[in-house]
Motif scaffolding. Structure first.
Motif, PDB file in Angstrom:
ATOM      1  N   ALA A  46       0.876  -1.276   0.128  1.00 52.86           N
ATOM      2  CA  ALA A  46      -0.010  -0.061   0.046  1.00 52.86           C
ATOM      3  C   ALA A  46       0.884   1.277  -0.005  1.00 52.86           C
ATOM      4  CB  ALA A  46      -1.032  -0.158   0.987  1.00 52.86           C
ATOM      5  N   ASP A  47       2.082   1.220   0.611  1.00 50.67           N
ATOM      6  CA  ASP A  47       2.869   2.343   0.434  1.00 50.67           C
ATOM      7  C   ASP A  47       4.416   1.934   0.399  1.00 50.67           C
ATOM      8  OD1 ASP A  47       4.246   4.680   0.743  1.00 50.67           O
ATOM      9  OD2 ASP A  47       4.165   4.628   3.110  1.00 50.67           O
ATOM     10  N   PRO A  48       4.730   1.803  -1.021  1.00 51.12           N
ATOM     11  CA  PRO A  48       6.178   1.336  -1.301  1.00 51.12           C
ATOM     12  C   PRO A  48       7.130   2.507  -1.355  1.00 51.12           C
ATOM     13  CG  PRO A  48       4.848   1.727  -3.271  1.00 51.12           C
ATOM     14  CD  PRO A  48       3.840   2.024  -2.222  1.00 51.12           C
ATOM     15  N   SER A  49       6.705   3.646  -0.698  1.00 47.10           N
ATOM     16  CA  SER A  49       7.704   4.946  -0.910  1.00 47.10           C
ATOM     17  C   SER A  49       9.013   4.700  -0.354  1.00 47.10           C
ATOM     18  CB  SER A  49       6.823   6.127  -0.409  1.00 47.10           C
ATOM     19  OG  SER A  49       6.749   5.886   1.042  1.00 47.10           O
ATOM     20  N   ARG A  50       9.159   3.697   0.583  1.00 47.14           N
ATOM     21  CA  ARG A  50      10.333   3.775   1.381  1.00 47.14           C
ATOM     22  C   ARG A  50      11.320   2.732   0.922  1.00 47.14           C
ATOM     23  NH1 ARG A  50      11.707   6.989   5.443  1.00 47.14           N
ATOM     24  NH2 ARG A  50      13.415   5.656   6.103  1.00 47.14           N
ATOM     25  N   ILE A  51      10.594   2.009   0.261  1.00 46.33           N
ATOM     26  CA  ILE A  51      11.442   0.527  -0.233  1.00 46.33           C
ATOM     27  C   ILE A  51      12.732   0.770  -0.805  1.00 46.33           C
ATOM     28  CG2 ILE A  51      11.338  -1.600  -1.543  1.00 46.33           C
ATOM     29  CD1 ILE A  51       8.543  -1.710  -0.911  1.00 46.33           C
ATOM     30  N   LYS A  52      12.758   1.782  -1.757  1.00 45.48           N
ATOM     31  CA  LYS A  52      14.174   1.857  -2.528  1.00 45.48           C
ATOM     32  C   LYS A  52      15.092   2.604  -1.540  1.00 45.48           C
ATOM     33  CE  LYS A  52      14.671   3.636  -6.732  1.00 45.48           C
ATOM     34  NZ  LYS A  52      14.784   4.502  -8.019  1.00 45.48           N
ATOM     35  N   LEU A  53      14.665   3.345  -0.595  1.00 42.25           N
ATOM     36  CA  LEU A  53      15.683   4.201   0.353  1.00 42.25           C
ATOM     37  C   LEU A  53      16.065   3.091   1.348  1.00 42.25           C
ATOM     38  CD1 LEU A  53      17.170   6.461   1.682  1.00 42.25           C
ATOM     39  CD2 LEU A  53      15.138   6.834   2.929  1.00 42.25           C
ATOM     40  N   ASN A  54      15.287   2.087   1.790  1.00 44.12           N
ATOM     41  CA  ASN A  54      15.513   1.127   2.713  1.00 44.12           C
ATOM     42  C   ASN A  54      16.549   0.200   2.050  1.00 44.12           C
ATOM     43  OD1 ASN A  54      13.971   2.050   4.550  1.00 44.12           O
ATOM     44  ND2 ASN A  54      12.317   0.773   4.288  1.00 44.12           N
ATOM     45  N   THR A  55      16.308  -0.160   0.586  1.00 42.73           N
ATOM     46  CA  THR A  55      17.479  -1.097   0.033  1.00 42.73           C
ATOM     47  C   THR A  55      18.712  -0.554   0.046  1.00 42.73           C
ATOM     48  OG1 THR A  55      15.483  -1.900  -1.196  1.00 42.73           O
ATOM     49  CG2 THR A  55      17.652  -2.003  -2.227  1.00 42.73           C
TER      50      THR A  55
END
Ligand code: SF4
Length: 506
Positions: A46-55
């Motif tokens: 529902a909220d993928p906005s942080r996935i790249k930063l977390n990666t």
């Protein structure tokens, strides 16, 4: 092969539970470590906005802790599309019951009750995990005990696939359990982001000291003159994981005898932790100044991983035979002899000439299987398995429908002098299939030679050659367009009738 979901910067629990072990494994094995960003989507869709930063955060922590792209392949799952392809194919063969039984399915749904996890993707995440592992044909999976069910499911998927398609593409991987000490969180419970009780792996030493300084002693030593029990205090547990033996012994006796003040005990614990985290913290600081290079490295490593994954997928795609070219179904529609003649025409494939012989030979044999081998041979259940495997070692025989041993090989010669030489190992094959590519007109000639045709010459040749020598076979084309076969220098014989005659393979 192992991976982590990108949940942001790592904490000491992640380090002691997995990462420190991975750093050691990379000296012993060929390792693949991936950041499972598609797995993150199974719960955070529902909220993928942080996935790249977390990666990126996870990658920086891995590198800071000592994972080395020179030794291991470190990549991002979503950059290797083959994970999704294999996941889809495995989804077709995985029974629903297997997934509903995975213990973490219900458990995670209960723990993450604020998210709607009644989705297809969430139910299927163990299949994605099986794909992650099997795509690299991994033998070992370093995991914690809580992941055992996933590795077991992976083994079951591999077994089912291998037996359903009568293949051995996938080894059954083993879980590689390593002792992972339980790292206490700041409140004494297991260290976990969801409890908000973590010490970051790359936090500044002063912050770590402050966090440990304010830890509760779980009711021990309320007055400093009271003796305490270090086994009941989370600071005591930190010492057990991080302190050298002499400091651990001094802490335990000092606590029990009330001769060591808690603040000094905590100071010592912080020192032990920082002895490990200091160099990791400094390396992370350095890496943060060059995130472009880090991201570039991850992309390069993902390309490398994809090349390995593609090898597996080529075998898998061969099994399903859903490839993009018309391939094996083409011959079914070849009604006229004119069509059949056209099927020998390789003029569209002239680029093959630039390839090394082995690659060209494989392509030619695949082409022969797909375009010239009759459909009734190709599609019989036995031979389908057999003839789809032509990319294996040249010397390996293939079984025909009636279990005849067939040797299929391509000459190194390109027919410039209208002569093709073959080397055939001294084994008892019942059929030789000899492929000649004629460069002049880009034409593939195929000769299917039954044993009765060569047995006499073979027996004669056997007497004069040593056991491991190969038998030399030549095909020549005469000016009048006849083909002759000569075996081990003996008198050659006309083989026109053997050209494209597939009877012996039936
Ligand atoms: S001395 Fe250390 S182990 Fe003992 S209660 Fe105090 S902080 Fe805990």
């Amino acid at each position: 092969m192992s991976g982590m979901r990108p949940t942001g910067k790592l904490h000491l629990g992640n380090y002691m539970g997995a990462l420190s072990n991975w750093v050691k494994l990379q000296d012993k094995y060929e390792c693949y470590f991936f950041i499972a960003d598609w797995h993150a989507l199974t719960t955070d869709y529902a909220d993928p906005s942080r996935i790249k930063l977390n990666t990126l955060d996870v990658a920086l922590d891995w590198l800071a802790a000592g994972l080395d792209p020179e030794k291991s392949t470190i990549f991002i799952q979503s950059h290797v599309l083959q994970h999704a392809e294999l996941h889809l194919l495995f989804s077709m063969i995985t029974p629903l019951g297997w997934l509903e039984r995975v213990p973490s399915y219900k458990e995670m749904q209960e723990n993450l009750s604020n998210k709607d996890l009644t989705t297809y993707g969430f139910l299927g995440y163990p299949v994605l995990m099986a794909s992650d592992i099997l795509l690299y044909q991994a033998n070992f999976v370093p995991v914690g005990q809580d992941q055992q069910a996933h590795v077991e499911l992976t083994r079951e998927v591999a077994r089912r696939f291998n037996s359903m398609y009568k293949t051995s593409v996938f080894p059954e991987p083993e879980a590689l359990f390593t002792p992972s000490p339980k790292v206490p969180g700041l409140d004494g419970r297991k260290m976990s982001k969801s409890y908000g009780n973590t010490i970051g792996l790359t936090e500044a030493p002063a912050l770590i000291a402050a966090k440990i300084g304010s830890m509760s002693t779980n009711g021990q030593r309320i007055r400093q003159t009271d003796p305490g029990d270090p086994d009941l205090c989370p600071v005591g547990d930190l010492h057990k994981v991080f302190s050298p033996p002499d400091m651990l012994a001094a802490t335990q006796s000092g606590c029990r005898a009330a001769t060591l003040r808690c603040e000094f005990c905590k100071f010592d614990a912080a020192k032990s932790v920082c002895d490990i985290t200091d160099p990791i913290h400094s390396k992370r600081m350095h890496l943060e100044s060059q995130i472009e290079q880090t991201w570039e490295m991850l992309r390069d490593q993902s390309v490398k991983a994809a090349a390995r994954a593609e090898q597996t997928m080529q075998s898998v795609r061969n099994i399903f035979d859903l490839s993009h070219d018309l391939g094996s179904v083409r011959r079914h529609f070849m009604a006229s002899s004119e069509d059949l003649i056209k099927a020998h025409d390789l003029s569209q494939h002239s680029a093959w000439w630039n390839l090394p012989h082995d690659q060209r030979a494989k392509l030619l044999r695949d082409f022969w299987r797909s375009n010239l081998l009759p459909r009734d041979i190709l599609l019989s259940q036995e031979s389908n398995r057999v003839f789809t495997s032509l990319d294996r070692e040249l010397e390996e025989p293939f079984l025909s429908v009636k279990k005849k041993r067939v040797f299929v090989t391509t000459s190194r010669d390109i027919g410039v002098a209208d002569k093709w030489m073959f080397e055939i190992p001294f084994r008892s094959y019942e059929v030789w299939t000899l492929l000649c590519w004629r460069n002049k007109n880009k034409w593939l000639h195929d000769f299917v030679v039954p044993q009765k045709f060569f047995s006499q010459q073979f027996a004669l040749a056997k007497k004069s050659l040593k056991k491991d020598e190969k038998i030399q076979v030549a095909i020549t084309r005469t000016d009048s367009n006849h083909f002759h076969l000569g075996i081990a220098g003996q008198t050659s014989r006309n083989i026109d009738e053997l050209q494209s005659n597939y009877e012996p393979l039936k």
